[in-house]
Design an enzyme around this catalytic site. Structure first.
Site, PDB file in Angstrom:
ATOM      1  N   GLY A 171       0.778  -1.356   0.290  1.00  0.00           N
ATOM      2  CA  GLY A 171      -0.527   0.310  -0.131  1.00  0.00           C
ATOM      3  C   GLY A 171       1.099   1.117  -0.088  1.00  0.00           C
ATOM      4  O   GLY A 171       0.878   2.066  -0.883  1.00  0.00           O
ATOM      5  N   ARG A 227       7.076   1.857   1.570  1.00  0.00           N
ATOM      6  CA  ARG A 227       8.180   0.070   1.288  1.00  0.00           C
ATOM      7  C   ARG A 227       7.653  -0.331   0.129  1.00  0.00           C
ATOM      8  O   ARG A 227       8.398  -0.947  -0.400  1.00  0.00           O
ATOM      9  CB  ARG A 227       6.392  -0.593   1.533  1.00  0.00           C
ATOM     10  CG  ARG A 227       6.006  -0.374   3.009  1.00  0.00           C
ATOM     11  CD  ARG A 227       5.525  -1.267   4.022  1.00  0.00           C
ATOM     12  NE  ARG A 227       6.178  -1.068   5.311  1.00  0.00           N
ATOM     13  CZ  ARG A 227       5.622  -2.197   6.040  1.00  0.00           C
ATOM     14  NH1 ARG A 227       4.515  -2.826   6.028  1.00  0.00           N
ATOM     15  NH2 ARG A 227       6.271  -2.582   7.172  1.00  0.00           N
ATOM     16  N   ARG A 280       2.648  11.023  -8.335  1.00  0.00           N
ATOM     17  CA  ARG A 280       2.218  10.721  -7.292  1.00  0.00           C
ATOM     18  C   ARG A 280       2.713  10.329  -6.325  1.00  0.00           C
ATOM     19  O   ARG A 280       1.652  10.009  -4.915  1.00  0.00           O
ATOM     20  CB  ARG A 280       0.509  10.034  -6.889  1.00  0.00           C
ATOM     21  CG  ARG A 280      -0.311  11.357  -7.758  1.00  0.00           C
ATOM     22  CD  ARG A 280      -1.321  10.769  -8.090  1.00  0.00           C
ATOM     23  NE  ARG A 280      -3.224  11.799  -8.122  1.00  0.00           N
ATOM     24  CZ  ARG A 280      -4.091  12.177  -8.038  1.00  0.00           C
ATOM     25  NH1 ARG A 280      -4.008  12.156  -6.822  1.00  0.00           N
ATOM     26  NH2 ARG A 280      -4.453  12.962  -8.851  1.00  0.00           N
ATOM     27  N   ARG A 313      -0.558  -8.197  -3.883  1.00  0.00           N
ATOM     28  CA  ARG A 313      -0.591  -7.438  -2.393  1.00  0.00           C
ATOM     29  C   ARG A 313      -0.042  -7.987  -1.566  1.00  0.00           C
ATOM     30  O   ARG A 313       0.012  -9.255  -1.412  1.00  0.00           O
ATOM     31  CB  ARG A 313      -2.030  -6.778  -2.206  1.00  0.00           C
ATOM     32  CG  ARG A 313      -2.533  -6.001  -1.741  1.00  0.00           C
ATOM     33  CD  ARG A 313      -3.663  -5.552  -1.607  1.00  0.00           C
ATOM     34  NE  ARG A 313      -4.222  -5.669   0.421  1.00  0.00           N
ATOM     35  CZ  ARG A 313      -3.225  -4.887   0.693  1.00  0.00           C
ATOM     36  NH1 ARG A 313      -2.278  -3.907   0.644  1.00  0.00           N
ATOM     37  NH2 ARG A 313      -3.415  -4.513   1.943  1.00  0.00           N
ATOM     38  N   SER A 357      -0.843  -5.452   4.888  1.00  0.00           N
ATOM     39  CA  SER A 357      -1.490  -6.138   6.280  1.00  0.00           C
ATOM     40  C   SER A 357      -2.257  -5.740   6.664  1.00  0.00           C
ATOM     41  O   SER A 357      -3.731  -5.096   5.508  1.00  0.00           O
ATOM     42  CB  SER A 357      -0.672  -4.856   7.485  1.00  0.00           C
ATOM     43  OG  SER A 357      -0.952  -3.473   6.940  1.00  0.00           O
ATOM     44  N   ASP A 404      -2.021  -6.499  13.658  1.00  0.00           N
ATOM     45  CA  ASP A 404      -2.798  -6.416  15.051  1.00  0.00           C
ATOM     46  C   ASP A 404      -3.597  -7.112  15.296  1.00  0.00           C
ATOM     47  O   ASP A 404      -4.244  -7.793  14.204  1.00  0.00           O
ATOM     48  CB  ASP A 404      -3.493  -4.617  15.176  1.00  0.00           C
ATOM     49  CG  ASP A 404      -4.168  -4.567  14.211  1.00  0.00           C
ATOM     50  OD1 ASP A 404      -3.626  -4.023  12.815  1.00  0.00           O
ATOM     51  OD2 ASP A 404      -5.074  -4.512  13.728  1.00  0.00           O
ATOM     52  N   ARG A 461       7.755  -6.274  13.416  1.00  0.00           N
ATOM     53  CA  ARG A 461       6.851  -5.711  12.211  1.00  0.00           C
ATOM     54  C   ARG A 461       8.229  -5.453  11.090  1.00  0.00           C
ATOM     55  O   ARG A 461       7.274  -6.109  10.056  1.00  0.00           O
ATOM     56  CB  ARG A 461       6.664  -4.057  11.947  1.00  0.00           C
ATOM     57  CG  ARG A 461       5.173  -3.315  11.656  1.00  0.00           C
ATOM     58  CD  ARG A 461       4.968  -2.098  11.479  1.00  0.00           C
ATOM     59  NE  ARG A 461       4.294  -2.500  13.338  1.00  0.00           N
ATOM     60  CZ  ARG A 461       2.827  -1.865  13.633  1.00  0.00           C
ATOM     61  NH1 ARG A 461       2.632  -2.086  12.711  1.00  0.00           N
ATOM     62  NH2 ARG A 461       2.322  -1.578  14.503  1.00  0.00           N
TER      63      ARG A 461
HETATM   64  N1  HPA Z   1      -8.799  -3.064   9.665  1.00  0.00           N
HETATM   65  C1  HPA Z   1      -7.764  -2.945   8.395  1.00  0.00           C
HETATM   66  N2  HPA Z   1      -7.312  -2.516   7.692  1.00  0.00           N
HETATM   67  C2  HPA Z   1      -6.452  -3.387   8.455  1.00  0.00           C
HETATM   68  C3  HPA Z   1      -6.431  -3.801   9.369  1.00  0.00           C
HETATM   69  C4  HPA Z   1      -7.510  -2.883  10.317  1.00  0.00           C
HETATM   70  O1  HPA Z   1      -8.002  -3.113  11.917  1.00  0.00           O
HETATM   71  N3  HPA Z   1      -4.820  -3.223  10.025  1.00  0.00           N
HETATM   72  C5  HPA Z   1      -4.308  -3.863   9.720  1.00  0.00           C
HETATM   73  N4  HPA Z   1      -4.521  -3.174   8.010  1.00  0.00           N
END
Ligand code: HPA
Length: 237
Positions: free
Chosen positions: A20, A24, A43, A87, A90, A205, A218
């Site tokens: 994204g 990165r 961009r 893709r 995360s 997370d 991470r």
């Molecule tokens: N929501 C949406 N996208 C994410 C999240 C989440 O909790 N964590 C990492 N990417």
């Protein structure tokens, strides 16, 4: 040339990794690819083409959310002859057996997005990963001994919710592995063009457990996912 891509025709490899975050993309190009060349920076999305295991591979950021990955993936498939988009993102985990740093292969992508409703499809289209890409991706994860899960993710238009929102419980009940924000649009766009797509996420997370990653963890988790994605790209030739 497209409205969002200044690369010359043929500048992208057959397979493109899409994180994204533009930083990165630059990180992947500079730390993993051999002889990376910047091919697009409209961009600041940082599109590069280089080599991994002697196979040409590109990397370019998707930005956040489905409208953004919808635009970039559409142009790569339609105007640059790209065949495979992987893709590398995360996601927030929903199931108890998933821990931070695990990988999730998005076999399917459920969604609340309107993006998938713009293709004149009667009823609900089910966005799914390319079986071929996923098979090679899973083979690559096994070869590297990385812990992974395979299943349905939820591609959400919303990162933030009002306090009254209770949707995550229903997602968990339906076996959704994790929440992210791009896979459904990527899979739908790939289907429209008859191309391949795969979304691999590292769990950053957990939405039902108190788990957090240090910045070092991470980065390690991210690097493992990149190696798996690059091995997958190499297997696609
Ligand atoms: N929501 C949406 N996208 C994410 C999240 C989440 O909790 N964590 C990492 N990417």
């Amino acid at each position: 040339m497209t409205p969002h891509n200044s690369a010359r025709p043929g500048a992208f490899a057959k397979t493109v990794l899409m994180p994204g975050d533009p930083l990165r993309s630059k990180y992947i190009a500079e730390n993993f690819l051999t002889d990376p060349v910047l091919v697009n920076n409209v961009r600041g999305v940082q599109g590069y083409t280089g080599k991994w295991k002697d196979v040409p591979v590109s990397v370019m950021a998707s930005g956040m959310g489905m409208p953004s990955i919808g635009i970039y993936s559409w142009e790569l498939y339609a105007s640059y002859g790209v065949e495979n988009i992987i893709r590398v993102g995360s996601a927030g985990a929903l199931q108890d057996n998933i821990n931070v740093m695990d990988l999730v292969f998005a076999q399917g992508a459920s969604t609340n997005s309107g993006y998938v409703h713009q293709f004149n499809f009667p009823g609900d289209f089910a966005p799914i990963a390319s079986y071929h890409l996923m098979q090679e991706g899973i083979r690559s994860a096994k070869e590297r001994g990385v812990k992974f899960h395979v299943g349905n993710v939820y591609s959400s238009d919303n990162f933030y919710h009002p306090k009254s929102y209770d949707g995550n419980r229903a997602l968990r009940r339906m076996g959704i592995q994790a929440i992210e924000m791009e896979a459904a649009a990527l899979y739908t766009t790939a289907a429209y063009f008859g191309k391949r797509a795969l979304c691999i996420c590292t769990i950053s997370d957990h939405l039902f457990k108190e788990e957090e990653l240090s910045p070092e963890e991470r980065q390690t988790g991210f690097n493992e996912m990149i190696e798996v994605a690059l091995d997958t790209a190499a297997k696609m030739g």
